[in-house]
Design an enzyme around this catalytic site. Structure first.
Site, PDB file in Angstrom:
ATOM      1  CD  GLU A 235    -110.304   0.951   9.644  1.00 40.12           C
ATOM      2  OE1 GLU A 235    -110.415   0.941  10.585  1.00 40.12           O
ATOM      3  OE2 GLU A 235    -108.956   0.290   8.437  1.00 40.12           O
TER       4      GLU A 235
ATOM      5  CG  ASN B 248    -105.601   6.576   8.563  1.00 36.21           C
ATOM      6  OD1 ASN B 248    -105.895   7.119  10.050  1.00 36.21           O
ATOM      7  ND2 ASN B 248    -105.515   4.925   8.510  1.00 36.21           N
ATOM      8  CD  GLU B 249    -102.614   5.230  12.265  1.00 36.57           C
ATOM      9  OE1 GLU B 249    -102.543   4.534  11.229  1.00 36.57           O
ATOM     10  OE2 GLU B 249    -103.788   4.950  13.761  1.00 36.57           O
TER      11      GLU B 249
ATOM     12  CE1 TYR C 269    -107.350   2.923  18.308  1.00 42.40           C
ATOM     13  CE2 TYR C 269    -105.325   3.299  17.123  1.00 42.40           C
ATOM     14  CZ  TYR C 269    -106.685   2.802  17.304  1.00 42.40           C
ATOM     15  OH  TYR C 269    -107.518   3.272  15.987  1.00 42.40           O
TER      16      TYR C 269
ATOM     17  CD  GLU D  60    -107.648   5.354  13.796  1.00 44.68           C
ATOM     18  OE1 GLU D  60    -107.012   4.713  14.684  1.00 44.68           O
ATOM     19  OE2 GLU D  60    -107.657   5.707  12.675  1.00 44.68           O
TER      20      GLU D  60
ATOM     21  CD  GLN E  35    -112.709   0.741  13.720  1.00 49.49           C
ATOM     22  OE1 GLN E  35    -113.821   0.114  12.914  1.00 49.49           O
ATOM     23  NE2 GLN E  35    -110.706   0.823  13.403  1.00 49.49           N
TER      24      GLN E  35
HETATM   25  O1  AHR Z   1    -108.329   1.213  14.319  1.00 47.23           O
HETATM   26  C1  AHR Z   1    -108.258   0.661  13.931  1.00 47.23           C
HETATM   27  C2  AHR Z   1    -106.365   1.239  13.168  1.00 47.23           C
HETATM   28  O2  AHR Z   1    -105.545   1.828  13.468  1.00 47.23           O
HETATM   29  C3  AHR Z   1    -107.144   1.978  11.765  1.00 47.23           C
HETATM   30  O3  AHR Z   1    -106.687   1.655  11.129  1.00 47.23           O
HETATM   31  C4  AHR Z   1    -105.395   2.837  12.027  1.00 47.23           C
HETATM   32  O4  AHR Z   1    -105.864   3.574  11.232  1.00 47.23           O
HETATM   33  C5  AHR Z   1    -104.742   2.837  13.237  1.00 47.23           C
HETATM   34  O5  AHR Z   1    -103.523   2.415  13.474  1.00 47.23           O
END
Ligand code: AHR
Length: 490
Positions: free
Chosen positions: A25, A172-173, A239, A295, A344
């Site tokens: 990103e 995205n999101e 995450y 992600e 990432q």
């Molecule tokens: O990976 C960092 C961020 O996490 C991304 O930009 C977003 O999609 C997520 O909340």
């Protein structure tokens, strides 16, 4: 004593290489400094891409790269990133540190990076603040090989040939940074936007709808019900955050309790995939729509003294365990999980690589991807692990975790994780249908906090694994604590 039974003649699905995908990103030093330094940099580069980083990524057969975000994608206007660099528009990267984005890395540079790495391109379109026309034109710009305004512009900007777009996501999101939409509203938006993502010539775009935040099952249900027939893939973001989103915990200087809790939270991925898949099964029993975990990874408090918006964190053997557990889970669910992209690639969150000026180091997570690379494009094998539990406080984890696959040449690949910090784990592996004659093992192991630094970049690295003996029906292996082992069995 553990027992792993592998039925080498029973396959359970195809492990697509994209399960080992990555995410890059416009965030912190991922693109700028990490991947791209510009043509005039003193850091050795080819067309602006760091040679050291590209080579390291080629070495782990990086299969697919997602770009330009993340949250950044829904603020990105692609036309600002094409044409002569001197005239490219500058913008504020409001999500990530409020820094100036000079758009010197744009569409052409992204495809050049993919070409050098040898990977597929996954482009994330802008739904949050972009228009249908803008997205439609981007796809035309990238993929149309005839006479049209956007194809002409691409040629004027130096690329006669179209770019191979393998995967394209609409937003995205959207439940958060991508527009704060409801599932119902986004499902309609998705239907509309994807209509204008045209398929030109031989390039077949795999269309991805933005999916749920962790355990938001309503999102998956709504998207599958209202828009399932218009998509090839639906994403999922999860995450591993050791503590809370407000105080996440540090990448280093953590306790044994933190270690085990982090791994427990990682294993929640199993439940997430199982439950989202069950919903998808109701609307798509033939499993045509892929679950794209685009992600995932650890998210800690940033390293002291670094820009909080840059999400820079160190990476230890704990991260290696997180990566290995997740990759085994994805393998086991390869009937539905079509792609996964760790967040990432460089210098951000659970990175493969960290850089500091001209210096580069490979993280423990990098070596896990190296150990798993041989699973790419194999068939998942039916395997059953009889194992115990390890206990630390109120956390219980399986003493071992695994996945097994068979390559086209008949080699059986097994990846085993011993997440415990105290004990060796001895495992008897029965390879039903295969009497092993040749076994090669590699391993990553260390203390839970071991990590590489720019002054000591080689502390953690994969090494030969020789703690096994072959038997008439398989082998017996001994895994040290906090280890990941890859066995290639023929
Ligand atoms: O990976 C960092 C961020 O996490 C991304 O930009 C977003 O999609 C997520 O909340």
């Amino acid at each position: 004593m553990n027992q792993l039974i592998i039925n080498t003649q029973v396959t359970k699905g195809h492990i697509r290489k994209e399960i080992q995908g990555q995410f890059s990103e416009h965030l912190g030093r991922c693109i700028y400094g990490g991947l791209y330094v510009g043509e005039d940099s003193e850091i050795p580069n080819e067309n602006g891409m760091r040679k050291d980083v590209v080579q390291a990524l080629r070495d782990i057969s990086l299969p697919v790269l997602r770009w330009p975000g993340g949250c950044f994608a829904d603020e990105y206007h692609w036309k600002d990133g094409v044409g002569p660099k001197e005239t490219r528009k500058k913008m504020v990267n409001t999500h990530w540190g409020g820094v100036t984005e000079d758009n010197s890395f744009g569409t052409h540079e992204f495809f050049e990076l993919c070409r050098q790495i040898g990977c597929e391109a996954y482009v994330n379109g802008n739904v949050g603040s972009g228009t249908v026309q803008e997205m439609n034109e981007w796809v035309e710009y990238m993929t149309f090989d005839g006479i049209s305004p956007m194809a002409a512009l691409r040629k004027e900007n130096g690329s006669e040939a179209p770019f191979p777009v393998a995967f394209f996501a609409m937003g995205n999101e959207p439940w958060g940074c991508g527009g704060n939409m409801t599932a119902e509203y986004y499902a309609n938006e998705y239907r509309k936007y994807q209509t204008y993502v045209r398929q030109y010539g031989k390039n077949k775009i795999f269309k991805i709808a933005a999916g749920a935040n962790a355990n938001d099952y309503h999102w998956t249900e709504t998207l599958m019900k209202n828009a399932g027939k218009y998509m090839d893939g639906l994403s999922l973001h999860y995450y591993t955050v050791p503590h809370t989103w407000k105080e996440k915990g540090h990448a280093l200087g953590f306790t044994v309790k933190d270690y085990y809790e982090t791994l427990k939270k990682t294993l929640f991925m199993e439940e997430l995939i199982t439950r989202h898949s069950a919903i998808m099964d109701q609307y798509d029993p033939e499993k045509k729509v892929g679950l794209m975990v685009d992600e995932w990874g650890t998210w800690y408090d940033v390293e002291e003294g670094t820009n909080p918006g840059f999400l820079y964190q160190q990476n230890s053997m704990r991260d290696a365990m997180v990566a290995a557990l997740n990759l085994n889970i994805f393998n086991k669910h390869c009937d539905r999980v079509r792609m996964a992209n760790i967040a990432q690639l460089v210098n951000v969150l659970q990175a493969m690589i960290l850089t500091e000026g001209p210096r580069m180091l490979l993280t423990p997570t990098y070596f896990v991807f190296k150990l798993f690379a041989d699973h790419q494009e194999n068939e998942l094998l039916d395997s059953h692990l009889l194992t115990g539990e390890i206990e630390e406080g109120d956390v219980k984890l399986p003493a071992l975790q695994e996945s097994a696959s068979i390559a086209p040449d008949g080699t059986v690949h097994v990846t085993l994780v011993n997440p415990g910090l105290k004990d060796n784990q001895v495992v008897t592996i029965l390879t039903n249908g295969l009497k092993p004659t040749h076994v090669v093992g590699r391993m990553l192991t260390g203390a839970m906090e071991d990590h590489n630094t720019f002054d000591d970049p080689d502390l953690v690295a994969d090494q030969p694994f020789v703690s096994f003996t072959m038997t008439t029906s398989g082998l017996i292996a001994t895994l040290p604590p906090c280890s990941v082992v890859h066995l290639a069995i023929r």
